[in-house]
Design a protein around this motif. Structure first.
Motif, PDB file in Angstrom:
ATOM      1  N   ASP A  70       0.815  -1.078   0.056  1.00  0.00           N
ATOM      2  CA  ASP A  70      -0.268   0.153   0.121  1.00  0.00           C
ATOM      3  C   ASP A  70       0.934   1.430  -0.038  1.00  0.00           C
ATOM      4  OD1 ASP A  70       0.772   0.521   2.554  1.00  0.00           O
ATOM      5  OD2 ASP A  70      -1.085   0.254   3.535  1.00  0.00           O
ATOM      6  N   PRO A  71       0.391   2.481  -0.125  1.00  0.00           N
ATOM      7  CA  PRO A  71       1.150   3.680  -0.245  1.00  0.00           C
ATOM      8  C   PRO A  71       2.143   3.974   0.991  1.00  0.00           C
ATOM      9  CG  PRO A  71      -0.925   4.009  -1.131  1.00  0.00           C
ATOM     10  CD  PRO A  71      -1.209   2.774  -0.533  1.00  0.00           C
ATOM     11  N   ASP A  72       1.672   3.368   2.148  1.00  0.00           N
ATOM     12  CA  ASP A  72       2.432   3.681   3.380  1.00  0.00           C
ATOM     13  C   ASP A  72       3.337   2.450   3.539  1.00  0.00           C
ATOM     14  OD1 ASP A  72       0.976   5.894   3.957  1.00  0.00           O
ATOM     15  OD2 ASP A  72      -0.721   4.297   4.788  1.00  0.00           O
ATOM     16  N   GLY A  73       3.767   1.858   2.419  1.00  0.00           N
ATOM     17  CA  GLY A  73       4.933   0.600   2.737  1.00  0.00           C
ATOM     18  C   GLY A  73       4.397  -0.612   3.435  1.00  0.00           C
ATOM     19  N   LYS A  74       3.061  -0.969   3.580  1.00  0.00           N
ATOM     20  CA  LYS A  74       2.419  -2.015   4.240  1.00  0.00           C
ATOM     21  C   LYS A  74       2.269  -3.177   3.190  1.00  0.00           C
ATOM     22  CE  LYS A  74      -1.285  -3.973   6.730  1.00  0.00           C
ATOM     23  NZ  LYS A  74      -2.907  -3.527   7.236  1.00  0.00           N
ATOM     24  N   LEU A  75       2.844  -4.354   3.654  1.00  0.00           N
ATOM     25  CA  LEU A  75       2.596  -5.380   2.681  1.00  0.00           C
ATOM     26  C   LEU A  75       1.061  -5.866   2.839  1.00  0.00           C
ATOM     27  CD1 LEU A  75       6.090  -7.256   2.766  1.00  0.00           C
ATOM     28  CD2 LEU A  75       5.157  -5.539   1.148  1.00  0.00           C
ATOM     29  N   LEU A  76       0.439  -5.988   1.485  1.00  0.00           N
ATOM     30  CA  LEU A  76      -0.959  -6.487   1.921  1.00  0.00           C
ATOM     31  C   LEU A  76      -1.214  -8.126   1.765  1.00  0.00           C
ATOM     32  CD1 LEU A  76      -2.308  -3.711  -0.437  1.00  0.00           C
ATOM     33  CD2 LEU A  76      -2.359  -3.738   1.875  1.00  0.00           C
ATOM     34  N   PRO A  77      -2.030  -8.374   2.269  1.00  0.00           N
ATOM     35  CA  PRO A  77      -2.422 -10.035   2.170  1.00  0.00           C
ATOM     36  C   PRO A  77      -2.982 -10.475   0.774  1.00  0.00           C
ATOM     37  CG  PRO A  77      -4.168  -8.614   3.304  1.00  0.00           C
ATOM     38  CD  PRO A  77      -3.033  -7.996   3.013  1.00  0.00           C
ATOM     39  N   ARG A  78      -3.225 -11.772   0.596  1.00  0.00           N
ATOM     40  CA  ARG A  78      -3.778 -12.246  -0.697  1.00  0.00           C
ATOM     41  C   ARG A  78      -4.968 -11.846  -1.034  1.00  0.00           C
ATOM     42  NH1 ARG A  78       1.040 -12.832  -1.105  1.00  0.00           N
ATOM     43  NH2 ARG A  78       2.001 -15.021  -1.028  1.00  0.00           N
ATOM     44  N   GLY A  79      -5.012 -11.396  -2.286  1.00  0.00           N
ATOM     45  CA  GLY A  79      -6.231 -10.696  -2.939  1.00  0.00           C
ATOM     46  C   GLY A  79      -6.489  -9.284  -2.819  1.00  0.00           C
ATOM     47  N   GLU A  80      -5.751  -8.734  -1.887  1.00  0.00           N
ATOM     48  CA  GLU A  80      -5.799  -7.134  -1.887  1.00  0.00           C
ATOM     49  C   GLU A  80      -5.074  -6.459  -3.084  1.00  0.00           C
ATOM     50  OE1 GLU A  80      -5.814  -5.016   1.651  1.00  0.00           O
ATOM     51  OE2 GLU A  80      -6.790  -6.647   2.844  1.00  0.00           O
ATOM     52  N   ARG A  81      -5.360  -5.413  -3.416  1.00  0.00           N
ATOM     53  CA  ARG A  81      -4.772  -4.488  -4.648  1.00  0.00           C
ATOM     54  C   ARG A  81      -3.932  -3.561  -4.031  1.00  0.00           C
ATOM     55  NH1 ARG A  81      -9.282  -4.096  -9.653  1.00  0.00           N
ATOM     56  NH2 ARG A  81      -9.724  -6.233  -9.569  1.00  0.00           N
ATOM     57  N   GLY A  82      -2.825  -3.520  -4.497  1.00  0.00           N
ATOM     58  CA  GLY A  82      -1.857  -2.411  -4.315  1.00  0.00           C
ATOM     59  C   GLY A  82      -0.744  -2.360  -5.466  1.00  0.00           C
ATOM     60  N   GLU A  83       0.368  -1.716  -5.031  1.00  0.00           N
ATOM     61  CA  GLU A  83       1.451  -1.729  -6.156  1.00  0.00           C
ATOM     62  C   GLU A  83       2.237  -2.897  -5.842  1.00  0.00           C
ATOM     63  OE1 GLU A  83       4.887   1.089  -7.756  1.00  0.00           O
ATOM     64  OE2 GLU A  83       4.086   1.765  -5.804  1.00  0.00           O
ATOM     65  N   ILE A  84       2.653  -3.558  -7.214  1.00  0.00           N
ATOM     66  CA  ILE A  84       3.501  -4.806  -7.393  1.00  0.00           C
ATOM     67  C   ILE A  84       4.871  -4.030  -6.923  1.00  0.00           C
ATOM     68  CG2 ILE A  84       4.261  -6.525  -8.516  1.00  0.00           C
ATOM     69  CD1 ILE A  84       1.582  -6.196 -10.290  1.00  0.00           C
ATOM     70  N   VAL A  85       5.601  -4.822  -5.902  1.00  0.00           N
ATOM     71  CA  VAL A  85       6.739  -4.491  -5.507  1.00  0.00           C
ATOM     72  C   VAL A  85       7.693  -5.620  -5.657  1.00  0.00           C
ATOM     73  CG1 VAL A  85       6.302  -2.306  -4.118  1.00  0.00           C
ATOM     74  CG2 VAL A  85       6.359  -4.764  -3.148  1.00  0.00           C
ATOM     75  N   VAL A  86       8.990  -5.643  -5.822  1.00  0.00           N
ATOM     76  CA  VAL A  86       9.914  -6.709  -6.284  1.00  0.00           C
ATOM     77  C   VAL A  86      11.531  -6.506  -5.481  1.00  0.00           C
ATOM     78  CG1 VAL A  86      10.846  -8.027  -8.160  1.00  0.00           C
ATOM     79  CG2 VAL A  86       8.894  -6.637  -8.604  1.00  0.00           C
ATOM     80  N   ARG A  87      11.837  -7.674  -5.083  1.00  0.00           N
ATOM     81  CA  ARG A  87      13.200  -7.680  -4.665  1.00  0.00           C
ATOM     82  C   ARG A  87      14.097  -8.987  -5.226  1.00  0.00           C
ATOM     83  NH1 ARG A  87      12.684  -7.637   1.768  1.00  0.00           N
ATOM     84  NH2 ARG A  87      12.967  -5.208   2.278  1.00  0.00           N
ATOM     85  N   GLY A  88      15.280  -8.827  -5.515  1.00  0.00           N
ATOM     86  CA  GLY A  88      16.014  -9.873  -6.060  1.00  0.00           C
ATOM     87  C   GLY A  88      17.277  -9.344  -6.822  1.00  0.00           C
ATOM     88  N   SER A  89      17.899 -10.270  -7.365  1.00  0.00           N
ATOM     89  CA  SER A  89      19.180  -9.948  -8.317  1.00  0.00           C
ATOM     90  C   SER A  89      18.659  -9.626  -9.891  1.00  0.00           C
ATOM     91  CB  SER A  89      20.117 -11.357  -8.434  1.00  0.00           C
ATOM     92  OG  SER A  89      19.486 -12.429  -8.696  1.00  0.00           O
ATOM     93  N   LEU A  90      17.328  -9.655 -10.106  1.00  0.00           N
ATOM     94  CA  LEU A  90      16.660  -9.060 -11.399  1.00  0.00           C
ATOM     95  C   LEU A  90      16.637  -7.740 -11.335  1.00  0.00           C
ATOM     96  CD1 LEU A  90      15.615 -10.411 -14.017  1.00  0.00           C
ATOM     97  CD2 LEU A  90      13.441 -10.116 -13.149  1.00  0.00           C
ATOM     98  N   VAL A  91      16.547  -7.082 -10.351  1.00  0.00           N
ATOM     99  CA  VAL A  91      16.214  -5.657 -10.255  1.00  0.00           C
ATOM    100  C   VAL A  91      17.348  -4.731 -10.402  1.00  0.00           C
ATOM    101  CG1 VAL A  91      15.429  -3.888  -8.624  1.00  0.00           C
ATOM    102  CG2 VAL A  91      14.355  -6.012  -8.756  1.00  0.00           C
ATOM    103  N   MET A  92      17.257  -3.896 -11.423  1.00  0.00           N
ATOM    104  CA  MET A  92      18.554  -2.869 -11.604  1.00  0.00           C
ATOM    105  C   MET A  92      19.272  -2.462 -10.503  1.00  0.00           C
ATOM    106  SD  MET A  92      16.458   0.856 -12.275  1.00  0.00           S
ATOM    107  CE  MET A  92      15.559   1.640 -10.816  1.00  0.00           C
ATOM    108  N   ASP A  93      20.423  -1.601 -11.130  1.00  0.00           N
ATOM    109  CA  ASP A  93      21.309  -1.265  -9.980  1.00  0.00           C
ATOM    110  C   ASP A  93      21.043   0.322  -9.670  1.00  0.00           C
ATOM    111  OD1 ASP A  93      22.707  -3.358  -9.757  1.00  0.00           O
ATOM    112  OD2 ASP A  93      24.516  -2.695 -10.856  1.00  0.00           O
ATOM    113  N   GLY A  94      19.951   0.754 -10.529  1.00  0.00           N
ATOM    114  CA  GLY A  94      19.439   2.250 -10.391  1.00  0.00           C
ATOM    115  C   GLY A  94      19.201   3.090 -11.380  1.00  0.00           C
ATOM    116  N   TYR A  95      19.187   4.251 -11.573  1.00  0.00           N
ATOM    117  CA  TYR A  95      18.868   5.245 -12.585  1.00  0.00           C
ATOM    118  C   TYR A  95      20.304   5.997 -12.523  1.00  0.00           C
ATOM    119  CZ  TYR A  95      13.899   4.053 -12.788  1.00  0.00           C
ATOM    120  OH  TYR A  95      12.697   3.426 -12.847  1.00  0.00           O
ATOM    121  N   TYR A  96      20.820   5.901 -13.811  1.00  0.00           N
ATOM    122  CA  TYR A  96      22.038   6.561 -13.964  1.00  0.00           C
ATOM    123  C   TYR A  96      22.043   8.293 -13.768  1.00  0.00           C
ATOM    124  CZ  TYR A  96      26.593   7.556 -16.413  1.00  0.00           C
ATOM    125  OH  TYR A  96      27.899   7.567 -16.748  1.00  0.00           O
ATOM    126  N   ARG A  97      22.829   8.455 -12.953  1.00  0.00           N
ATOM    127  CA  ARG A  97      22.904   9.827 -12.653  1.00  0.00           C
ATOM    128  C   ARG A  97      21.638  10.504 -12.110  1.00  0.00           C
ATOM    129  NH1 ARG A  97      25.009  12.872 -17.820  1.00  0.00           N
ATOM    130  NH2 ARG A  97      24.796  14.744 -16.245  1.00  0.00           N
TER     131      ARG A  97
END
Length: 512
Positions: free
Chosen positions: A346-373
């Motif tokens: 959710d917008p406050d950083g709380k992870l939501l239970p199954r079935g609830e809608r919110g922003e999809i967030v990801v962790r892992g070695s697939l994720v970029m190193d950041g935006y250049y400059r």
């Protein structure tokens, strides 16, 4: 593994095997590897070293793609530039990524002429296939190398700086590491069928998803058949002629193939995996594809910042154990991949239970190193210790991921949240509709008015009233478009995505 290592891995399996095929001409693995060595040496002779940025401006071309491996060999960084971008966007991307060397094809000389004077940081311009008025021709460039081989250790692990596009402001440069691309390759190989040496057909731009999907193909010693332009009829002909096993297409191109008269007579039996992604696909059209193309459809969900493989739906996952189509799953984006942790926030950083809608967030070695400059954008995208995709969705009890909409595409009408993707899927379930786009337009009464533009299939007929009734019966009156227009063609981006910004501008002009 560096990008050049994927090519070398394929060459170690069989150096004489076909590697890149275009217009009936084939380069073997040994030929491509040898040319990439010479390209690396040529770049090194012009002062390009580890960590330096090298841009490629070209359509789908085997020599241009070979440059990717030459860049990698000397530890430099590949900056793919889509030549169909607006000139100002490419200028901004080249400036942002601090490119000092640009390799381009003669077809884009006019584009280069419009931007080169405003790019004083670029000291070397190399033309792939002609002798330019200024800069280096290809033969002159290759001869300039002092040896046939050049190598260099990369600075850090940076492999690519990829522009996100500038439709909502200045573009950002996504930093993708060799680790990111190795993770993407591993996830591809573990998630989809590869029963024999693959033959991959690249029709979509190699600057985008079609390009990075080449790396797992190369690691298996497969052949890549490159199409210089997007032609649905030629795509079908190539599948049959070359016995293609794998390819990638955005949904809009899949829709065109389903409407192509030659589909029924084309032998598609060699296909193992037809990847679709980059935008949501209509479950109705997907079921049609499973019937007409075969049980080979394979979804992938990702983004430039987490390339391709956040979640996957392999061909077998489109079906139930008894062989029936798994209709509920067709509207999902598959399950999160083994090397990605996916949650809903959710917008406050709380992870939501199954079935609830919110922003999809990801962790892992697939994720970029950041935006250049761009530390501010990097911090914004990594709030609460997770990468924020900007997509709204939910996870069901079986851990299938459903992407409801892009956060910026959500429409608020009469106080209700309406997800444009849901309305689009309802429209696409009508047999006369080939493609569509749903947006919100300003409205004094509703705040935003749900509005749609549709493109009908060849020979299809449907009035606005009929389409409204069709949508209303499926998702209710609140989500039903109050305005529906039929256009002959929808405006599309370089990779086939429908351009909602252009549609909005046109509708706003009509409304004013």
């Amino acid at each position: 593994m560096r990008l050049s290592d994927f090519l070398d891995k394929g060459a170690s399996i069989d150096p004489t095997a076909p590697c890149l095929t275009t217009d009936g001409e084939t380069l073997s693995y040994e030929q491509v590897r040898s040319l990439s060595d010479r390209i690396g040496a040529g770049l090194a002779a012009r002062g390009v070293g580890p960590g330096d940025k090298v841009a490629i401006i070209s359509g789908n071309d085997p020599i241009a793609f070979t440059c990717v491996f030459g860049i990698s060999r000397i530890g430099a960084v590949w900056c793919p530039i889509n030549p169909r971008n607006e000139a100002h966007e490419n200028r901004e991307l080249l400036d942002l990524s601090e490119c000092a060397t640009v390799i381009y094809s003669n077809a884009y000389t006019e584009l280069v002429g419009r931007i080169r004077e405003d790019l004083p940081k670029v000291h070397t311009w190399i033309c792939l296939d002609a002798q330019p008025d200024s800069g280096l021709g290809w033969d002159e460039f290759l001869v300039g190398g002092q040896s046939t081989q050049a190598t260099g250790a990369p600075v850090g692990d940076l492999a690519m700086v990829v522009g996100t596009g500038g439709t909502t402001g200045k573009p950002k440069g996504v930093m993708l590491s060799n680790r990111n691309l190795e993770t993407m390759t591993a996830l591809t190989l573990m998630s989809y069928p590869f029963t024999k040496r693959p033959i991959y057909l690249a029709m979509a731009p190699l600057t985008h998803a079609a390009g990075v999907l080449c790396f797992p193909i190369l690691s298996l010693g497969g052949e890549i058949v490159i199409m210089r332009s997007a032609d649905v009829g030629l795509f079908l002909a190539n599948v049959e002629k070359h016995r293609i096993t794998h390819s990638f297409l955005p949904p809009t191109i899949v829709y065109m193939i389903l409407a192509e008269a030659g589909l029924e007579s084309t032998d598609m039996s060699s296909l193992e995996c037809l990847w679709y992604g980059a935008a949501p696909m209509s479950p109705a059209r997907l079921e049609e594809a499973l019937e007409k193309i075969g049980p080979v459809m394979a979804q992938l969900f990702g983004q430039t910042e987490a390339p391709m493989m956040i979640s996957t739906l392999a061909p077998d996952d489109h079906f139930l154990p008894d062989g029936r189509v798994a209709k509920q799953r067709l509207s999902s984006a598959g399950k999160p991949t083994p090397l990605c942790t996916v949650e809903i926030m959710d917008p406050d950083g709380k992870l939501l239970p199954r079935g609830e809608r919110g922003e999809i967030v990801v962790r892992g070695s697939l994720v970029m190193d950041g935006y250049y400059r761009n530390s501010a954008a990097t911090e914004e995208a990594t709030r609460f210790g997770w990468h924020h995709t900007g997509d709204i969705g939910y996870l069901d009890e079986e851990h299938y991921l459903y992407v409801v909409d892009r956060a910026k595409d959500m429409i608020i009408t009469g106080g209700f949240n309406v997800y444009s993707t849901e309305v689009e899927q309802a429209l696409l379930s009508h047999p006369a509709v080939q493609d569509c786009a749903v947006i919100g337009l300003p409205d004094e009464h509703w705040g935003e008015m749900v509005s749609a533009v549709v493109q009908l299939r060849r020979g299809g007929e449907a009035s606005s009233d009929e389409l409204r009734a069709h949508v209303k019966a499926r998702i209710g009156s609140v989500k039903t478009p109050k305005r529906i227009e039929t256009w002959g063609n929808l405006p599309r981006s370089k990779v086939g995505k429908v351009l909602k910004v252009d549609i909005r501008d046109e509708l706003m002009r009509d409304q004013s």
